[in-house]
Design a protein around this motif. Structure first.
Motif, PDB file in Angstrom:
ATOM      1  N   LYS A   3       0.831  -1.185   0.000  1.00 36.48           N
ATOM      2  CA  LYS A   3       0.000   0.000   0.000  1.00 36.48           C
ATOM      3  C   LYS A   3       0.879   1.253   0.000  1.00 36.48           C
ATOM      4  O   LYS A   3       1.981   1.248   0.526  1.00 36.48           O
ATOM      5  CB  LYS A   3      -0.894  -0.009   1.246  1.00 36.48           C
ATOM      6  N   CYS A   4       0.368   2.305  -0.596  1.00 36.13           N
ATOM      7  CA  CYS A   4       1.099   3.559  -0.696  1.00 36.13           C
ATOM      8  C   CYS A   4       0.477   4.580   0.251  1.00 36.13           C
ATOM      9  O   CYS A   4      -0.725   4.814   0.216  1.00 36.13           O
ATOM     10  CB  CYS A   4       1.019   4.056  -2.135  1.00 36.13           C
ATOM     11  N   GLN A   5       1.286   5.165   1.089  1.00 34.17           N
ATOM     12  CA  GLN A   5       0.797   6.121   2.080  1.00 34.17           C
ATOM     13  C   GLN A   5       1.313   7.518   1.725  1.00 34.17           C
ATOM     14  O   GLN A   5       2.511   7.733   1.656  1.00 34.17           O
ATOM     15  CB  GLN A   5       1.321   5.686   3.452  1.00 34.17           C
ATOM     16  N   LEU A   6       0.404   8.464   1.501  1.00 33.38           N
ATOM     17  CA  LEU A   6       0.822   9.808   1.072  1.00 33.38           C
ATOM     18  C   LEU A   6       1.440  10.635   2.191  1.00 33.38           C
ATOM     19  O   LEU A   6       2.236  11.543   1.936  1.00 33.38           O
ATOM     20  CB  LEU A   6      -0.377  10.583   0.511  1.00 33.38           C
ATOM     21  N   SER A   7       1.090  10.333   3.413  1.00 31.82           N
ATOM     22  CA  SER A   7       1.569  11.190   4.501  1.00 31.82           C
ATOM     23  C   SER A   7       3.068  11.015   4.714  1.00 31.82           C
ATOM     24  O   SER A   7       3.632   9.952   4.495  1.00 31.82           O
ATOM     25  CB  SER A   7       0.787  10.896   5.785  1.00 31.82           C
ATOM     26  N   CYS A  84       0.614   7.378  -6.750  1.00 33.84           N
ATOM     27  CA  CYS A  84       1.642   6.784  -5.899  1.00 33.84           C
ATOM     28  C   CYS A  84       1.938   5.364  -6.368  1.00 33.84           C
ATOM     29  O   CYS A  84       1.017   4.607  -6.682  1.00 33.84           O
ATOM     30  CB  CYS A  84       1.115   6.772  -4.466  1.00 33.84           C
ATOM     31  N   PHE A  85       3.231   5.016  -6.433  1.00 35.10           N
ATOM     32  CA  PHE A  85       3.656   3.664  -6.831  1.00 35.10           C
ATOM     33  C   PHE A  85       4.612   3.105  -5.785  1.00 35.10           C
ATOM     34  O   PHE A  85       5.347   3.863  -5.148  1.00 35.10           O
ATOM     35  CB  PHE A  85       4.392   3.694  -8.179  1.00 35.10           C
ATOM     36  N   VAL A  86       4.647   1.796  -5.642  1.00 33.06           N
ATOM     37  CA  VAL A  86       5.619   1.134  -4.774  1.00 33.06           C
ATOM     38  C   VAL A  86       6.332   0.065  -5.595  1.00 33.06           C
ATOM     39  O   VAL A  86       5.673  -0.768  -6.225  1.00 33.06           O
ATOM     40  CB  VAL A  86       4.942   0.450  -3.562  1.00 33.06           C
ATOM     41  N   ASP A  87       7.672   0.103  -5.593  1.00 30.66           N
ATOM     42  CA  ASP A  87       8.401  -0.910  -6.367  1.00 30.66           C
ATOM     43  C   ASP A  87       8.614  -2.175  -5.542  1.00 30.66           C
ATOM     44  O   ASP A  87       8.198  -2.257  -4.380  1.00 30.66           O
ATOM     45  CB  ASP A  87       9.709  -0.337  -6.934  1.00 30.66           C
ATOM     46  N   ALA A  88       9.276  -3.174  -6.144  1.00 28.72           N
ATOM     47  CA  ALA A  88       9.440  -4.485  -5.498  1.00 28.72           C
ATOM     48  C   ALA A  88      10.212  -4.360  -4.183  1.00 28.72           C
ATOM     49  O   ALA A  88      10.016  -5.169  -3.270  1.00 28.72           O
ATOM     50  CB  ALA A  88      10.141  -5.442  -6.451  1.00 28.72           C
ATOM     51  N   GLY A  89      11.104  -3.361  -4.102  1.00 25.97           N
ATOM     52  CA  GLY A  89      11.871  -3.159  -2.887  1.00 25.97           C
ATOM     53  C   GLY A  89      11.166  -2.312  -1.850  1.00 25.97           C
ATOM     54  O   GLY A  89      11.740  -1.975  -0.813  1.00 25.97           O
ATOM     55  N   GLY A  90       9.933  -1.918  -2.131  1.00 28.07           N
ATOM     56  CA  GLY A  90       9.172  -1.122  -1.182  1.00 28.07           C
ATOM     57  C   GLY A  90       9.368   0.375  -1.322  1.00 28.07           C
ATOM     58  O   GLY A  90       8.840   1.152  -0.531  1.00 28.07           O
ATOM     59  N   LYS A  91      10.135   0.802  -2.334  1.00 30.69           N
ATOM     60  CA  LYS A  91      10.383   2.232  -2.519  1.00 30.69           C
ATOM     61  C   LYS A  91       9.160   2.906  -3.142  1.00 30.69           C
ATOM     62  O   LYS A  91       8.665   2.472  -4.186  1.00 30.69           O
ATOM     63  CB  LYS A  91      11.600   2.444  -3.410  1.00 30.69           C
ATOM     64  N   GLU A  92       8.722   3.997  -2.496  1.00 32.53           N
ATOM     65  CA  GLU A  92       7.528   4.714  -2.955  1.00 32.53           C
ATOM     66  C   GLU A  92       7.916   5.879  -3.867  1.00 32.53           C
ATOM     67  O   GLU A  92       8.866   6.593  -3.590  1.00 32.53           O
ATOM     68  CB  GLU A  92       6.754   5.258  -1.764  1.00 32.53           C
TER      69      GLU A  92
END
Ligand code: BTN
Length: 129
Positions: A3-7, A84-92
């Motif tokens: 999940k992507c969190q904007l805060s 918002c995107f999250v890659d395989a390594g968890g980078k947002e």
């Protein structure tokens, strides 16, 4: 697919900083923006932002839109839209595009009053930890 969190605190490819501090249940959010660049070339001041994130439920990467009020130092207006995107390594990553409207003195100058561009934001790490 996390999940992507904007805060939180973000930095973009122009070295501008953005903090999203309030994210409500209905998707509305608020924060502050410090731009590294200005139309005038002069100093910026911390500027409030307000926006809304679309609510897709728990899954999926949300789209959002926000505006920044620069009125402490400029009469221009900016609207950003993004996702918002999250890659395989968890980078947002927040991939955005913006429209920047500057005030001009007459309708004849209207044609040159709006700029468009892209900004990519990544989460700024705190120096601690
Ligand atoms: C102004 O200079 O009149 C207002 C500030 C505009 C800053 C723009 S908004 C789009 C782009 N992305 C940034 O982080 N800063 C510039």
């Amino acid at each position: 697919e996390r999940k992507c969190q904007l805060s939180g605190l973000w930095r973009n490819d122009q070295d501008s900083l953005m903090e999203i501090s309030v994210l409500r249940d209905n998707g509305d959010f608020q924060g502050q923006y410090l731009t590294r660049v200005t139309l005038s070339g002069g100093c910026a001041q911390i500027s409030p932002l307000r926006g809304a994130q679309q609510q897709l439920g728990e899954e999926g990467w949300p789209t959002f839109a926000f505006t920044v009020r620069w009125d402490k130092f400029s009469n221009a207006s900016t609207a950003f839209v993004g996702q918002c995107f999250v890659d395989a390594g968890g980078k947002e990553t927040l991939s955005t595009m913006w429209l920047l409207r500057e005030a001009v003195g007459s309708l004849e100058e209207d044609w040159k009053a709006t700029r468009v561009g892209r900004n990519v934001f990544t989460r700024k790490r705190t120096t601690k930890g």
